[in-house]
Scaffold this motif. Structure first.
Motif, short mmCIF file in Angstrom:
data_model
loop_
_atom_site.label_atom_id
_atom_site.label_comp_id
_atom_site.label_asym_id
_atom_site.label_seq_id
_atom_site.Cartn_x
_atom_site.Cartn_y
_atom_site.Cartn_z
N SER A 3 0.92 -1.27 -0.05
CA SER A 3 0.07 0.10 0.15
C SER A 3 0.85 1.29 0.12
CB SER A 3 -0.94 -0.09 0.93
OG SER A 3 -0.16 0.21 2.43
N ARG A 4 2.14 1.39 0.38
CA ARG A 4 3.05 2.14 0.53
C ARG A 4 3.32 2.59 -0.90
NH1 ARG A 4 8.14 2.86 4.31
NH2 ARG A 4 8.12 4.87 4.60
N HIS A 5 3.90 1.64 -1.59
CA HIS A 5 4.15 1.94 -3.10
C HIS A 5 2.83 2.41 -3.85
CE1 HIS A 5 7.97 0.45 -2.86
NE2 HIS A 5 7.92 -0.84 -2.18
N GLN A 6 1.74 1.86 -3.50
CA GLN A 6 0.65 2.24 -4.38
C GLN A 6 0.38 3.80 -4.09
OE1 GLN A 6 -2.44 -0.49 -2.98
NE2 GLN A 6 -2.14 -1.70 -4.73
N ARG A 7 0.69 4.31 -2.76
CA ARG A 7 0.44 5.57 -2.54
C ARG A 7 1.54 6.43 -3.17
NH1 ARG A 7 0.44 5.79 3.49
NH2 ARG A 7 -0.03 3.53 3.60
N LEU A 8 2.52 5.95 -3.04
CA LEU A 8 3.59 6.86 -3.69
C LEU A 8 3.46 6.82 -5.50
CD1 LEU A 8 6.42 8.08 -3.60
CD2 LEU A 8 7.37 5.84 -3.81
N LEU A 10 0.34 6.86 -6.83
CA LEU A 10 -0.75 7.64 -7.13
C LEU A 10 -0.20 9.05 -6.65
CD1 LEU A 10 -3.65 7.69 -7.47
CD2 LEU A 10 -3.79 7.51 -4.79
N VAL A 11 0.46 9.36 -5.78
CA VAL A 11 1.11 10.77 -5.55
C VAL A 11 1.81 11.28 -6.88
CG1 VAL A 11 2.64 12.10 -4.24
CG2 VAL A 11 0.97 10.78 -3.10
N LEU A 12 2.66 10.33 -7.33
CA LEU A 12 3.40 10.76 -8.68
C LEU A 12 2.51 10.89 -9.79
CD1 LEU A 12 6.55 8.33 -8.10
CD2 LEU A 12 6.38 10.95 -7.99
N ALA A 13 1.82 9.90 -9.84
CA ALA A 13 0.80 10.41 -10.99
C ALA A 13 -0.18 11.52 -10.88
CB ALA A 13 -0.30 9.01 -10.91
N ALA A 14 -0.46 11.93 -9.72
CA ALA A 14 -1.39 12.98 -9.44
C ALA A 14 -0.31 14.32 -9.98
CB ALA A 14 -1.93 13.07 -8.14
N VAL A 15 1.03 14.37 -9.42
CA VAL A 15 1.78 15.45 -9.52
C VAL A 15 2.09 15.54 -11.08
CG1 VAL A 15 4.28 16.21 -9.18
CG2 VAL A 15 2.76 15.34 -7.37
#
Length: 149
Positions: A3-8, A10-15
């Motif tokens: 889940s930590r990699h998924q959040r990372l 997701l944040v990179l995709a959003a940025v």
């Protein structure tokens, strides 16, 4: 850990998406940005050579010439210090007249002729575009300073 990699990700995709959106917005804004110049500034070489810009001033009295096709016209835009020949193909606004304020949008040719693709005229007797009024006031001030007393 997953889940930590998924959040990372997701944040990179959003940025990344936010960066792309910002780039598209700024790019569109830059393409639609049109600057205003006076005939004196155009003659001084301050206007862009290969980009659209607006030129404003007064239509010089006696300078309006209509071509035989009835659609093309040429006239001189002046700030009472310098003059620029403008050509336009299309119907002029009803309030377009010699001796009155005008703002035209288009490009400058290598020969120094302004090819307008849009011509705007003032809408009543008391109105002049603020840029044109400022340009004329500046030209009058420059002319009065240049004259020996």
């Amino acid at each position: 850990m997953k889940s930590r990699h998924q959040r990372l990700l997701l944040v990179l995709a959003a940025v990344t998406l936010l960066g792309l959106a910002t780039w598209f917005i700024l790019s569109a804004f830059q393409k639609n940005l049109v600057f205003f110049f006076t005939p004196s500034q155009v003659i001084a070489g301050e206007a862009p050579q290969n980009a659209n810009f607006r030129i404003g001033g007064m239509v010089e009295a006696g300078s309006l010439q209509r071509d035989a096709d009835g659609i093309s016209v040429q006239f001189v835009i002046t700030d009472r210090v310098q003059k620029v020949l403008a050509r336009y193909r299309g119907s002029l606004p009803d309030l377009f007249k010699e001796g009155k304020g005008v703002v035209a949008q288009g490009k400058l040719t290598q020969q120094g002729i302004f090819l307008a693709d849009q011509v705007l005229a003032k809408h009543d007797e008391n109105y002049m575009p603020p840029e044109a009024k400022y340009a004329i006031d500046q030209a009058k001030q420059a002319r009065s300073l240049a004259k020996p007393e």
